[in-house]
Each structure stands twice: as structure tokens, then as C-alpha cells.
Enzyme design. Sequence first.
Site, mmCIF file in Angstrom:
data_model
loop_
_atom_site.group_PDB
_atom_site.id
_atom_site.type_symbol
_atom_site.label_atom_id
_atom_site.label_comp_id
_atom_site.label_asym_id
_atom_site.label_seq_id
_atom_site.Cartn_x
_atom_site.Cartn_y
_atom_site.Cartn_z
ATOM 1 N N LEU A 1 -29.727 16.943 -29.849
ATOM 2 C CA LEU A 1 -29.080 17.369 -31.081
ATOM 3 C C LEU A 1 -27.870 16.465 -31.286
ATOM 4 C CD1 LEU A 1 -29.006 21.280 -30.707
ATOM 5 C CD2 LEU A 1 -30.574 19.930 -32.110
ATOM 6 N N ASP A 2 -27.602 16.119 -32.530
ATOM 7 C CA ASP A 2 -26.405 15.332 -32.815
ATOM 8 C C ASP A 2 -25.167 16.071 -32.316
ATOM 9 O OD1 ASP A 2 -27.925 13.416 -34.068
ATOM 10 O OD2 ASP A 2 -27.619 14.242 -36.068
ATOM 11 N N ARG A 3 -24.146 15.309 -32.002
ATOM 12 C CA ARG A 3 -22.916 15.899 -31.469
ATOM 13 C C ARG A 3 -22.386 17.060 -32.315
ATOM 14 N NH1 ARG A 3 -17.936 12.268 -29.172
ATOM 15 N NH2 ARG A 3 -16.793 13.945 -28.149
ATOM 16 N N THR B 1 -23.955 19.086 -34.304
ATOM 17 C CA THR B 1 -24.945 20.137 -34.552
ATOM 18 C C THR B 1 -24.954 21.127 -33.403
ATOM 19 O OG1 THR B 1 -26.316 18.547 -35.758
ATOM 20 C CG2 THR B 1 -27.367 20.598 -35.083
ATOM 21 N N HIS C 1 -31.101 11.730 -38.030
ATOM 22 C CA HIS C 1 -30.304 12.319 -39.104
ATOM 23 C C HIS C 1 -31.166 12.727 -40.297
ATOM 24 C CE1 HIS C 1 -26.558 9.930 -37.543
ATOM 25 N NE2 HIS C 1 -26.909 10.923 -36.743
#
Length: 237
Positions: free
Chosen positions: A53-55, A57, A162
Site C-alpha cells: 500500500l502506498d505510504r 494509504t 497509483h
Amino acid sequence: MFEILYQDDALIAINKPSGWLVHRSWLDKHETTVVMQTLRDQIGQHVFPIHRLDRPTSGVLLFALSSETARLMSQQFATKQIEKTYHAIVRGYVEGEAIIDYPLVEELDKIADKFSTPNKPAQDAITFYRGISKIEVPIKVGKFDTARFSFVELKPQTGRKHQLRRHMKHIFHPILGDSKHGDLHQNRAFTAYFGIKRLMLHASSLNIIHPLTLCPITIKADLDDNWQSILNNFELI
């Protein structure tokens, strides 16, 4: 201590807080507190990443407890046997449901992806979205005297970098708190009104097939108190 959503002899899933890197990265080479090492220390054994997961999120993040299990689970992700559900707060009113079918050119980071091949052709990218609730708040944004936001459900059918953030921008409903693909003025208005500054994107559930038992499993991560305090003000669409 991370909230553990699921754990057995093969897998462990946590509710990742916003702001945490999954593992050490060139994106922030000075950051030493990351999910993998912290979770390893919490449970006393090594964990193996399956997805990321993106930072900014939050939500369901799944790890394997062996390299072989990680390999099996990675195959499920690669063959699209996994179903992911996200929730987000976006700019404007989103009503009904639809599918975004909009190919995306790979988004490369100058540092983390410096050895990747540039100028690749666009890749298929598909996202289902559904409007759930909405709010209009009395705060001026640009030429408008009020700001409108929607709470939405998102189901990516592909896994591009993304993807959700870029797809929602594509349909002019960027996710609030997105500093790269979002609307700066709307982000500021949202923060000023609700007092919360973060990406409003949460991985709510993950449907998988257990790699050993072959049984279907649904892992869910509840929205935190900050989310709930905001959504209490929203009205169903």
C-alpha cells in the site's frame, strides 16, 4: 502495536496506519521505522511482503509467514484472483456507479525507479466506483462559496501504480489529501474544515483464496475514528 486483522500459520494481515512505509525504500532512505520490521518485532518472526500500500494509504495489508507462501500468494495477485475494495473521500458529488476503463502510462519515481525502462506504452487499467454519501460544507474554494465532497467505494480490477488516485483524477473527482494527483485548493479546504490532513484512501477489504486450505477468506479493516468523525456529517446519496 499494529491491529492484527487475521493470523494463522501461513498468513498475517494488519490494519496499516496512514503514513507508514511497508519496507525500507529509496523514497525515504532515512526512514528506519517501517511496517515489515515493526511487525516482525511485534510477532517475533519474519514476514514476507505479498503486495503493498502506498505510504499515505491505510487499511488491509497482507504478509506471508514463509517465502513459499509469499510465492503462492503473489501468483494469486498476478492472475487477478484477489478482490480488493477501497473507500475514499473525493472532490465533488459522485452519484451512481460506473467503470473507469482508462489505460495508464507507468508512473516512474525519479529515485525508486531510476533503473526502470521509461516511455513504456500505456497499460490497461480498470476501476469500478460507486457513490455512497455526500456533503456540502460552507467553506469558500476558489470562485465557489461552498465545497462538495463524496464518500465512494472503489474496486480496482487491475493493479497499476497509483491507479485509484489517477483514475479519480481522470474523472475530475480527485481523492482528498492527494498531494500529487489531487486538487491543492480542495485539499486545503478539507483540512481547514475537518482538521484532518492525510490521504483519504483506505483499503477496506481483501478477498483471497488461502494458499494452503484453498478456502476463500475475506479480511476487513474498519475505518478509524478520524474517518468516522467525518462521515457522521455525510448524507446518503
